[in-house]
Scaffold this active site. Structure first.
Site, PDB file in Angstrom:
ATOM      1  N   ASP A   1      72.336 -60.231 -12.966  1.00 14.91           N
ATOM      2  CA  ASP A   1      71.142 -60.153 -13.779  1.00 14.91           C
ATOM      3  C   ASP A   1      69.989 -59.942 -12.809  1.00 14.91           C
ATOM      4  OD1 ASP A   1      70.248 -61.866 -16.856  1.00 14.91           O
ATOM      5  OD2 ASP A   1      69.313 -60.188 -15.806  1.00 14.91           O
TER       6      ASP A   1
HETATM    7  C1  GLC Z   1      66.635 -59.656 -17.874  1.00 10.07           C
HETATM    8  C2  GLC Z   1      67.753 -60.049 -18.808  1.00 10.07           C
HETATM    9  C3  GLC Z   1      68.845 -59.022 -18.925  1.00 10.07           C
HETATM   10  C4  GLC Z   1      68.227 -57.634 -18.816  1.00 10.07           C
HETATM   11  C5  GLC Z   1      67.701 -57.482 -17.401  1.00 10.07           C
HETATM   12  C6  GLC Z   1      66.991 -56.128 -17.229  1.00 10.07           C
HETATM   13  O1  GLC Z   1      66.223 -60.728 -17.099  1.00 10.07           O
HETATM   14  O2  GLC Z   1      68.359 -61.332 -18.591  1.00 10.07           O
HETATM   15  O3  GLC Z   1      69.483 -59.211 -20.192  1.00 10.07           O
HETATM   16  O4  GLC Z   1      69.197 -56.626 -19.078  1.00 10.07           O
HETATM   17  O5  GLC Z   1      66.837 -58.546 -17.019  1.00 10.07           O
HETATM   18  O6  GLC Z   1      65.838 -56.066 -17.993  1.00 10.07           O
END
Ligand code: GLC
Length: 678
Positions: free
Chosen positions: A275
């Site tokens: 993430d």
């Molecule tokens: C965020 C989310 C994830 C998302 C990523 C990109 O923190 O947890 O679901 O796809 O960052 O935006």
């Protein structure tokens, strides 16, 4: 006794139907085959059957320097202009970078079709429809120049207070799996999907730190099934590891999750990305645990990783294995020669119609004293803060910006004599549109979003509902991402509808349901309790939590607590009758009749019980479900299936007992119509 029972009886009281197998034997066989191919080419023997994709991967890998292999493993920008995050790629060899874009509600780049949120699609229980949503979102992502969609979310909705509940499909492992698989199979017609967030990400405020303690049985039987089936059956190309810890290790450096289970046991041959930002916590631990790509920017996987390889803390073969996974999906999805981009698909009439169809089928009629469908000619007072607002969901990573939004008042005023007012004197019916918005719940970007500590409506909304209901028949339309408690006012109103965050066409869908243009067919994808205290504890500030086998409907069944509305609940403007249950082996059939005078869609659910089990089990667990559209008076025979994974329990491998499983077909978890036994 069906065939299945005889076999299991023969194999004794309990049998193991599957043991974790080391899929890397498969990978090494593939590698061996490639080596054979190269040798055969040299010796001129007939080349053995060789997987052309693996051959191409090996050929590319052989060309790469260590630095280029490491460069595959990191993102390129913190905040890209168009919402599309680049990662990897090898320009010298024409290996295009991965171009990733959010998310589960639609494409977060420029304007795009804003679909109803995941929980709304979960409320349709319509796998075929969700496949079409995945396909449409994948098509729009490709049109925008992306080749990875950062979706679906298949995290268990363990408690309705979870800030990002709206992004997932519901609380039940079987239902989550079916919906998540459908999305992936649709989206991967155009782009790679990245299923998230692996795993046990079900609290928002503490997501960067919270350590989720879970035993192997609850992990396997409740929190991983949807991920397993999306990986093994839908062949998802990518998995995004979660921010939180599981049993003391951050998910992005959790070897038990990423390597033992995901890659070795399940045979996942794609790549794991972290993430964003705090999703990666180390260089050596993460690289060795099985993290393949650090997003959105290579920091731990930058020079630090080169140094770690040079000093032997990370083996060169670990880098090679990761590079293989990254290159494999690049080759499999033909990213060297992408299909032409067609911008006309974005917010196309077909996609808007799809968003409308989903909204139509996601709205759940929870209560109705007959005031719905609205009678012709009624004079309707429309109140509530969301009556004429676009309320599409939170403003976090799953946000989508459509070019237009149909509000509930837009929809109503196009169909009935509707007046936006704050006074109901002189009207026949009042419609109050209230609920939650991005301030109340969502991805936690302080001060917005986060988890809900209270599940009820805001005091002013309760006061408004009670004041209006004291004067005229009142219909409450709720918008939000998961369960809302209603006890203070529900007995005073004539009807209640759950519309979720209904997407860009949602206002028309809400009005269509209220006027009877559409017969409501949504069913709750999670239990709606009378009070938060009826559920498992939920503490978004805790550093450590323990997840077990029970939450939601299963926990309320275990504790003998009656929900306000059970899992799978939803009313219709017609009536349905269930009859003639036949259980033959693992197959369950019954007749379903529309006994009313309007067409309708019913969602019969099949639950299994485990009388005589050797271990603690839910009272009933969902095993299958169907969407059945019936004309007035029409009867259809419905067939459902029970698979091993619906009844097995985990004890260092899957165990299927030879007991007389109960089979229960119902309208919801709380309304069983037919029962029998396997
Ligand atoms: C965020 C989310 C994830 C998302 C990523 C990109 O923190 O947890 O679901 O796809 O960052 O935006």
């Amino acid at each position: 006794m069906g065939r299945w029972d005889r076999r299991s009886a023969v194999e004794g009281a309990a049998r193991r139907i599957s043991r974790p197998r080391r899929a890397d034997t498969l990978a090494s066989v593939k590698r061996g085959a490639c080596v054979l191919l190269v040798l055969a080419a040299c010796t001129g023997d007939d080349a053995p059957d060789v997987d052309p994709i693996e051959a191409r991967v090996e050929a590319l890998l052989a060309e790469l320097t260590l630095e280029e292999k490491i460069a595959l493993k990191g993102g390129a920008a913190l905040v890209p202009m168009d919402g599309i995050y680049d990662a990897g790629g090898v320009e010298r060899l024409g290996v295009a970078p991965y171009r990733m874009v959010d998310g589960p509600r639609g494409v977060r780049s420029g304007n795009a079709t804003a679909f109803p949120v995941g929980m709304a699609r979960g409320a349709t229980w319509d796998v075929e429809l969700e496949r079409r949503v995945g396909e449409a979102i994948g098509r729009e992502a490709h049109a925008k120049g992306a080749n990875v969609i950062l979706a679906p979310v298949v995290n268990v909705l363990r408690h309705p207070g979870w800030g990002r509940a709206q992004e997932t499909y519901g609380e039940d492992p079987a239902h989550l799996a079916a919906m998540g698989m459908a999305f992936v199979e649709g989206a991967q017609a155009h782009v790679l999907a990245s299923v998230k967030h692996f795993a046990l990400n079900s609290i928002e405020n503490s997501r960067f730190e919270v350590d989720v303690q879970v035993d192997e049985r609850a992990l396997r039987e409740v929190y991983l099934p949807a991920f397993r089936r999306v990986v093994q059956e839908s062949k998802v190309a990518s998995v995004m590891s979660a921010y939180n810890q599981v049993n003391g290790a951050y998910c992005s450096e959790n070897a038990h999750l990423l390597t033992d289970i995901l890659k070795d046991e399940w045979g996942f041959d794609g790549w794991v990305e972290s993430d964003w930002v705090l999703g990666t916590r180390s260089t050596v631990e993460a690289a060795n645990a099985g993290l393949d790509i650090e997003m959105p920017l290579a920091t731990f996987f930058g020079d630090e990783l080169s140094k770690a390889v040079r000093s032997g803390y990370v083996k060169a073969r670990t880098i090679d294995e990761s590079a293989r996974r990254i290159l494999r999906k690049h080759v499999e999805f033909g990213l060297d020669a992408p299909a032409p981009r067609d911008a006309s698909v974005v917010e196309s009439a077909a996609h808007r119609a799809l968003a409308r169809e989903v909204a139509d089928k996601s709205i759940v009629l929870l209560a109705n004293d007959g005031v719905l469908p609205l009678a012709d000619g009624v004079r309707v007072a429309v109140l509530g803060e969301f009556a004429d607002l676009a309320n599409l969901g939170d403003h976090g990573s799953s946000a989508v910006s459509p070019s237009s939004v149909v509000t509930p008042f837009d929809g109503l005023s196009a169909r009935v004599d509707a007046t936006r007012t704050s006074s109901v004197a002189g009207f026949d019916v009042a419609i109050v549109v209230v609920g939650l918005d991005a301030d109340d719940e969502g991805e936690f970007i302080p001060p917005n979003g986060g988890d809900r500590l209270s599940l009820g409506l805001a005091d002013p909304d309760v006061a408004l509902i009670r004041a209006v209901a004291a004067q005229v028949p009142t219909v409450v339309v709720l918008e939000g991402g998961s369960a809302i408690t209603m006890d203070p006012w529900i007995d005073e109103v004539s009807a209640v509808v759950m519309a979720w965050y209904p997407g860009m066409e949602g206002g028309d869908a809400i009005a269509a349901v209220l006027t009877g243009e559409v017969n409501p067919s949504g069913r709750l994808p999670s239990v709606f309790p009378r009070a938060a205290s009826d559920l498992v504890p939920f503490d978004p500030s805790a550093d450590e939590v323990t997840y077990g086998l029970f939450h939601g409907q299963r926990q309320m069944d275990r504790d003998g607590i009656a929900p306000l509305f059970p899992l799978g609940f939803g009313l219709s403007y017609t009536t349905f009758e269930y009859a003639n249950l036949v259980v033959s082996g693992r197959e369950v059939t019954f007749d379903l009749t529309n006994t009313g005078d309007v067409a309708g869609i019913e969602t019969p659910q099949l639950y299994v019980s485990f009388e005589g089990s050797a271990v603690e089990r839910p009272v009933r667990a969902l095993a299958d479900f169907a969407r059945v559209e019936l004309a007035p008076g029409e009867t259809r025979s419905v067939r459902m299936q029970i698979e091993d994974h619906d009844v097995a329990y985990w004890d260092d491998g899957w165990v299927v007992e030879s007991i007389a499983y109960g089979v229960h077909v119902g309208r919801s978890a709380g309304a069983i119509e037919l029962s029998g036994s396997l």
